[in-house]
Write a protein that holds these residues in place. Structure first.
Motif, short mmCIF file in Angstrom:
data_model
loop_
_atom_site.label_atom_id
_atom_site.label_comp_id
_atom_site.label_asym_id
_atom_site.label_seq_id
_atom_site.Cartn_x
_atom_site.Cartn_y
_atom_site.Cartn_z
N THR A 192 54.08 70.83 23.62
CA THR A 192 53.69 72.14 23.11
C THR A 192 52.21 72.43 23.38
OG1 THR A 192 53.36 71.12 20.92
CG2 THR A 192 55.45 72.24 21.31
N SER A 202 61.29 71.31 22.38
CA SER A 202 60.10 71.63 23.15
C SER A 202 60.41 71.67 24.64
CB SER A 202 58.99 70.60 22.86
OG SER A 202 59.35 69.32 23.32
N GLU A 219 60.07 74.96 27.13
CA GLU A 219 59.36 74.95 28.40
C GLU A 219 60.18 75.67 29.47
OE1 GLU A 219 56.51 73.88 29.56
OE2 GLU A 219 55.68 72.39 28.19
N THR A 275 55.17 78.85 20.67
CA THR A 275 54.62 77.52 20.93
C THR A 275 53.87 77.00 19.70
OG1 THR A 275 54.36 78.11 23.27
CG2 THR A 275 53.16 76.19 22.49
#
Length: 302
Positions: free
Chosen positions: A91, A150, A154, A196
């Protein structure tokens, strides 16, 4: 959640990460080559974002494999926390890339580069298909851990980047407005950054051994005090070792006329059924300890 279920979920996540990593790595090479051949700075910038995807997926995969190592004399909880460290690193990496995209877009507004929109469009379309495929692979595991979440974020953010590049390429193709590319980049950065930040806060809360977001400590304590035979509960600590593994420790003062083991078993069942906490360490006492000043009648039960 029992250990066998936890390991099965991690095995499934591992295979999905391998497939997504291979897919993303192949396209990363193709996108860099395409950016060089078409002289498209936008594609090269998107390739940099894709590089963070590949890095994130690789780190997530390593974290899962390290997490499977058994506990030892040095790390009695095992290596599960590597998963959270990977999520936090991912992150932070995504956060920095998003900031860079916003900065780079601002720089381009004053001097927009010449873009070969057709080649940019074709490569961006391929990139979107690759990202959608990777997202589909990771979807089933994205809610099982912060690490997988996470990694999914992405890929998801890069898919949005591909959509932005596609839209920008079409507009530039028909209007010649090169500044549109910078505008799209800024909008993507503004959209990605808050999400994020939320994931980063979740990771930090785990690393600081904070109470899991889905558990209200006051409600949990009140429920425990409501168990017949419980006179008091203190030294109550609840934290997350890794995603899906919540631990609890507490001191419980039990009425001397009651069977301590039966009362503790009722508390354990309550924590498991109502709060999803299956790993508990309860210490029963005949009277409340005062910071070690009194020696209490102790019994350790896990």
């Amino acid at each position: 959640m029992n250990d066998s279920h936890h390991h099965t979920a991690h095995a499934s996540s591992e295979y999905r990460l391998v497939y997504a990593l291979i897919l993303s790595s192949v396209f990363l090479v193709a996108e860099i080559a395409g950016g060089i051949l078409t002289h498209s700075l936008a594609l090269i910038s998107d390739a940099a974002h894709m590089l963070t995807d590949v890095t994130a997926l690789a780190i997530a995969l390593v974290a899962i494999r390290l997490g499977k190592r058994p506990a030892d004399r040095v790390r009695t909880f095992g290596y599960y926390r590597f998963e959270i460290l990977a999520a936090a690193f991912n992150t932070i990496l995504l956060f920095l890339v998003a900031l860079y995209i916003v900065y780079e877009a601002y720089s381009r507004l004053s001097n927009p580069p010449e873009i070969q929109s057709l080649g940019m469009l074709v490569i961006a379309l391929i990139g979107l298909l690759v990202n959608l495929a990777a997202m589909w692979i990771l979807t089933a595991s994205k809610d099982k851990s912060l690490n997988m979440k996470s990694a999914y974020l992405e890929v998801w953010s890069d898919a949005l980047g591909s959509i932005g590049v596609i839209a920008g390429a079409i507009i530039i193709r028909f209007t010649g407005w090169s500044w549109v590319d910078s505008l799209v980049a800024v909008l993507i950065g503004i959209w990605v950054l808050p999400r994020t930040w939320v994931l980063l806060k979740e990771s930090i809360n785990v690393l600081l051994e904070g109470v899991p977001a889905h558990i209200n400590l006051e409600t949990l304590e009140a429920a425990a005090r409501g168990v017949d035979g419980v006179k008091d509960i203190h030294e109550l600590h609840v934290w997350t070792i890794t995603s899906g593994r919540v631990s609890l420790t507490a001191h419980v003062v039990i009425d001397k006329s009651r069977d301590c083991e039966q009362v503790l078993q009722k508390i354990r069942e309550l924590f498991a059924s109502q709060f999803g906490i299956s790993h508990t360490t309860l210490q029963h006492e005949s009277k409340k300890c005062l910071d070690g000043e009194e020696i209490c009648n102790l019994g350790i039960h896990s």
